[in-house]
Structure formats: structure tokens, C-alpha cells
Enzyme design. Sequence first.
Site, PDB file in Angstrom:
ATOM      1  N   ARG A 171     -30.300  56.719 103.321  1.00  0.00           N
ATOM      2  CA  ARG A 171     -31.564  56.262 102.722  1.00  0.00           C
ATOM      3  C   ARG A 171     -32.014  54.949 103.358  1.00  0.00           C
ATOM      4  NH1 ARG A 171     -30.755  55.954  96.529  1.00  0.00           N
ATOM      5  NH2 ARG A 171     -32.991  55.604  96.502  1.00  0.00           N
TER       6      ARG A 171
ATOM      7  N   ALA B 268     -11.689  56.258  94.830  1.00  0.00           N
ATOM      8  CA  ALA B 268     -12.344  55.802  96.064  1.00  0.00           C
ATOM      9  C   ALA B 268     -11.394  55.865  97.257  1.00  0.00           C
ATOM     10  CB  ALA B 268     -12.861  54.382  95.892  1.00  0.00           C
TER      11      ALA B 268
ATOM     12  N   SER C 163     -15.791  59.156  94.722  1.00  0.00           N
ATOM     13  CA  SER C 163     -17.030  58.454  95.134  1.00  0.00           C
ATOM     14  C   SER C 163     -17.762  59.271  96.201  1.00  0.00           C
ATOM     15  CB  SER C 163     -16.707  57.056  95.658  1.00  0.00           C
ATOM     16  OG  SER C 163     -15.781  57.135  96.727  1.00  0.00           O
TER      17      SER C 163
ATOM     18  N   GLN D 231      -7.951  52.619 106.904  1.00  0.00           N
ATOM     19  CA  GLN D 231      -8.093  53.307 108.184  1.00  0.00           C
ATOM     20  C   GLN D 231      -8.033  52.285 109.332  1.00  0.00           C
ATOM     21  OE1 GLN D 231     -11.805  55.278 107.611  1.00  0.00           O
ATOM     22  NE2 GLN D 231     -11.746  56.295 109.578  1.00  0.00           N
TER      23      GLN D 231
ATOM     24  N   HIS E 145     -16.593  63.257 102.660  1.00  0.00           N
ATOM     25  CA  HIS E 145     -16.831  61.858 103.032  1.00  0.00           C
ATOM     26  C   HIS E 145     -15.977  61.637 104.276  1.00  0.00           C
ATOM     27  CE1 HIS E 145     -17.197  57.572 103.091  1.00  0.00           C
ATOM     28  NE2 HIS E 145     -15.903  57.396 102.886  1.00  0.00           N
TER      29      HIS E 145
ATOM     30  N   GLY F 262      -4.639  51.748  98.236  1.00  0.00           N
ATOM     31  CA  GLY F 262      -4.252  52.607  99.343  1.00  0.00           C
ATOM     32  C   GLY F 262      -4.238  51.887 100.660  1.00  0.00           C
TER      33      GLY F 262
HETATM   34  P1  NAD Z   1      -6.837  46.782 101.081  1.00  0.00           P
HETATM   35  O1  NAD Z   1      -5.639  46.865 101.951  1.00  0.00           O
HETATM   36  O2  NAD Z   1      -7.703  45.597 101.155  1.00  0.00           O
HETATM   37  O3  NAD Z   1      -6.411  46.961  99.567  1.00  0.00           O
HETATM   38  C1  NAD Z   1      -5.559  47.964  99.116  1.00  0.00           C
HETATM   39  C2  NAD Z   1      -4.880  47.448  97.888  1.00  0.00           C
HETATM   40  O4  NAD Z   1      -4.116  48.512  97.320  1.00  0.00           O
HETATM   41  C3  NAD Z   1      -3.896  46.294  98.165  1.00  0.00           C
HETATM   42  O5  NAD Z   1      -4.228  45.198  97.319  1.00  0.00           O
HETATM   43  C4  NAD Z   1      -2.546  46.892  97.839  1.00  0.00           C
HETATM   44  O6  NAD Z   1      -1.624  45.940  97.340  1.00  0.00           O
HETATM   45  C5  NAD Z   1      -2.924  47.935  96.803  1.00  0.00           C
HETATM   46  N1  NAD Z   1      -1.911  48.962  96.606  1.00  0.00           N
HETATM   47  C6  NAD Z   1      -1.201  49.646  97.542  1.00  0.00           C
HETATM   48  N2  NAD Z   1      -0.359  50.488  96.945  1.00  0.00           N
HETATM   49  C7  NAD Z   1      -0.535  50.354  95.618  1.00  0.00           C
HETATM   50  C8  NAD Z   1       0.057  50.941  94.481  1.00  0.00           C
HETATM   51  N3  NAD Z   1       1.014  51.878  94.578  1.00  0.00           N
HETATM   52  N4  NAD Z   1      -0.347  50.545  93.261  1.00  0.00           N
HETATM   53  C9  NAD Z   1      -1.301  49.601  93.121  1.00  0.00           C
HETATM   54  N5  NAD Z   1      -1.902  49.003  94.161  1.00  0.00           N
HETATM   55  C10 NAD Z   1      -1.520  49.376  95.393  1.00  0.00           C
HETATM   56  O7  NAD Z   1      -7.678  48.128 101.371  1.00  0.00           O
HETATM   57  P2  NAD Z   1      -9.215  48.381 101.011  1.00  0.00           P
HETATM   58  O8  NAD Z   1     -10.060  47.980 102.164  1.00  0.00           O
HETATM   59  O9  NAD Z   1      -9.487  47.812  99.667  1.00  0.00           O
HETATM   60  O10 NAD Z   1      -9.246  49.987 100.963  1.00  0.00           O
HETATM   61  C11 NAD Z   1      -8.666  50.690  99.873  1.00  0.00           C
HETATM   62  C12 NAD Z   1      -8.913  52.189  99.998  1.00  0.00           C
HETATM   63  O11 NAD Z   1     -10.320  52.473  99.908  1.00  0.00           O
HETATM   64  C13 NAD Z   1      -8.475  52.783 101.361  1.00  0.00           C
HETATM   65  O12 NAD Z   1      -7.907  54.057 101.137  1.00  0.00           O
HETATM   66  C14 NAD Z   1      -9.779  52.933 102.112  1.00  0.00           C
HETATM   67  O13 NAD Z   1      -9.724  53.911 103.119  1.00  0.00           O
HETATM   68  C15 NAD Z   1     -10.689  53.343 100.978  1.00  0.00           C
HETATM   69  N6  NAD Z   1     -12.135  53.226 101.234  1.00  0.00           N
HETATM   70  C16 NAD Z   1     -12.910  54.185 100.678  1.00  0.00           C
HETATM   71  C17 NAD Z   1     -14.265  54.180 100.896  1.00  0.00           C
HETATM   72  C18 NAD Z   1     -15.102  55.280 100.282  1.00  0.00           C
HETATM   73  O14 NAD Z   1     -16.302  55.425 100.586  1.00  0.00           O
HETATM   74  N7  NAD Z   1     -14.531  56.091  99.414  1.00  0.00           N
HETATM   75  C19 NAD Z   1     -14.855  53.179 101.682  1.00  0.00           C
HETATM   76  C20 NAD Z   1     -14.034  52.189 102.224  1.00  0.00           C
HETATM   77  C21 NAD Z   1     -12.655  52.230 101.999  1.00  0.00           C
END
Ligand code: NAD
Length: 314
Positions: A154, A119, A144, A83, A176, A80
Site C-alpha cells: 500500500r 509473529a 501476523s 533471519q 509471508h 525466536g
Molecule cells: P531478537 O533476537 O531481537 O529477539 C528475540 C527475542 O526472543 C530475544 O529477546 C530472546 O531472548 C527471545 N527468546 C528466544 N528464545 C526464547 C524463549 N524460549 N522464550 C522466551 N524468549 C525467547 O529478534 P527479533 O528481531 O525480535 O525477531 C523475533 C522473531 O520475529 C524472529 O523469528 C523474526 O524472524 C520474526 N520477525 C517476524 C516478522 C513478521 O512479519 N512476522 C518480521 C520481522 C521479524
Amino acid sequence: MIKNKVVIVGTGMVGMSYAYSMLNQGTCEELVLIDIDKKRSEGEAIDLNHGLSFAPRKMKIYAGDYSDCKDAYLICITAGAIQTPEETRLDLLHKNTKIMKYIVEEIKKSGFKGILLIATNPVDIMTYIAWKLSGYDKNKVIGSGTTLDSSRLRYTLSEILDINLKDINAYVMGEHGDSQFVAWSYALCGVQPIYQIAAKKNTLITFEDLSKIEDEVRNIAYKIIDCKKSTYYGIGVALARITKAILENENSVLTVSSYLKGEYGHEDVYISVPSIVNKDGIREVIHLPLAENEKIKLDKSIEIMKENINKLNF
Ligand code: NAD
């Protein structure tokens, strides 16, 4: 299904922090990396394999495609957009809905029958979308949620109270995101309720501190994003923790984003509440009688989730 086979879709910072945590902890035996950028997942697989001789367990790690999902036990979606400093997690909604739609369709086509862990942010909404589009069992689609926020809470409490982190049982519930809250009425330091400690004289923590801590936990991601563009190690370890609870059938209590079927007076929504996690996904959503102010916060958080889901066309 192959027990201990995990697929990661999205091998960016979050996906690879998760993979790296699993490599170091020996969480699974087979790990498949999928990304729209195939070259990136190939490079990541090679790099991880070069650490295997120091890992606690033999593992098979490779870059794959959606046909590898068919017999996996668990797929974690970390793909994805991220942010930016100006964006809230909800701003990501439209961008990531499209991505989620594509990925879930591909996973479905593979014939996958295991557990889906999400996630991608905004995670509670993305989990709802993944569940709805996949048609999978509610308990087998998990977000998550606030596992990371509960861990942040914590950590902060353990620093202030100078008590081992493992003896702090405190949970962040709700979204979240910005409407999350701490269930202080259930927060324990060892055997003592944290409210009881705060009520004492000459204590390490006051009631005023509790609301500051709650704000800090809620907003700390913005600080990390400002400092280093994105957050990934914390969520990587949190995802490895959820994965271990599933693969090892732990029946652990975690604040994952869970589907409510009437618990807390709500239904048809994914939100973080303490849930029991095991080999079947979510075994049970724990329905806590919350304090009145906490219940109002949970209701508000759920209202925000539903409003946003209703705006989407998926
Ligand atoms: P990133 O840009 O480093 O990595 C995203 C990856 O997704 C890239 O490698 C990209 O090529 C891939 N991607 C995009 N579209 C795709 C598709 N259609 N099919 C397959 N792969 C695809 O980003 P990141 O820092 O790894 O963050 C990823 C996600 O996790 C974001 O949505 C971010 O907000 C979220 N995140 C969630 C939490 C949580 O607590 N849930 C915490 C931090 C980040």
C-alpha cells in the site's frame, strides 16, 4: 480474562517495537513482558514505563512470567532466532520450532484461554505449530502473516500513484515469504481498480510496474536485513494494528495468517488471506474467487507450507 491485558513473549527488537507502538497508541491497559532473558525484559519494562507520562492512556507495564498469562486476553509470541543475510525465513524453521514448542507448553500450563497471535518466522508454519500444540480453537490462533507485506504494498502504490495511503486497498496473499503474491485482481486505488489505471495511456503505473512492485515488496525484507540486520518497526506497528482490531472488536479486514477449512479448496493449513478480525480472533475467512494465475500462486504457496510442515517432527 482481563479485557485489554496483553502479554508479549520475546522482548527483542520485534517484541519491543510492538510494545512501543502500543504504548504510543494506547492499545491496551496492562502489558506483560516475558523473555528467556529476564534481565532484558525487566530493563525494557522500566524503559517503557519512563515514557508513560507522555502516553495517551494509563497503562500497567511490567516484566512477568508464564503465570501472568492465565487471565490475559491476548498473547503475542515474538520470540525466536532472526533471519541472517544468508537465510530465508524457511531456514529458521527448525530453530524456531523448538522455541515455539517450549513457549506454547508454558502458555498452556498457565491456563490461558485467550487469543494467540504469532509473529515468529516462518510465521505461517509457526502459527500452525502453535495451533496444533496448543489445542486452541482455530480462530483464536492467528499469524501476523502478510499484514506487513500488504502495508509495504500500500505504501509503494501510494507513493507511485500519489494517492493517500488510506485510499489504497491492495492485498498481499499467501506465505509471508518468497512465495507470496499480490491479488492484483482486487487491488483498488480509491474506487478505481489498479488494473484499469495500468491499462490507460500516459498513466503513472504500467503492467510492467505491477510485477516490479510485487517483486520489490517480496524482497524488501532482504534489503532491510542487509542494511540494518533485521526488520522490526513495520512488524511492530502491524502487530499493534491486529491487536487493536481484536481488543476493540473492530471486524477489520486484515491479511492475517488464517486456518483454512476448505476455503480456496484447501484445509489444514495456515496461510494469509483477507480475514475479518474481531474480539473472537478470526470471525471469517474471506473466500475470494481469485484470477486463475493468482489461484495457481496460492496453491503453490500452500504446497510449500505443507511440505515444510511435513518435514517437522513436533
Ligand atoms: P531478537 O533476537 O531481537 O529477539 C528475540 C527475542 O526472543 C530475544 O529477546 C530472546 O531472548 C527471545 N527468546 C528466544 N528464545 C526464547 C524463549 N524460549 N522464550 C522466551 N524468549 C525467547 O529478534 P527479533 O528481531 O525480535 O525477531 C523475533 C522473531 O520475529 C524472529 O523469528 C523474526 O524472524 C520474526 N520477525 C517476524 C516478522 C513478521 O512479519 N512476522 C518480521 C520481522 C521479524
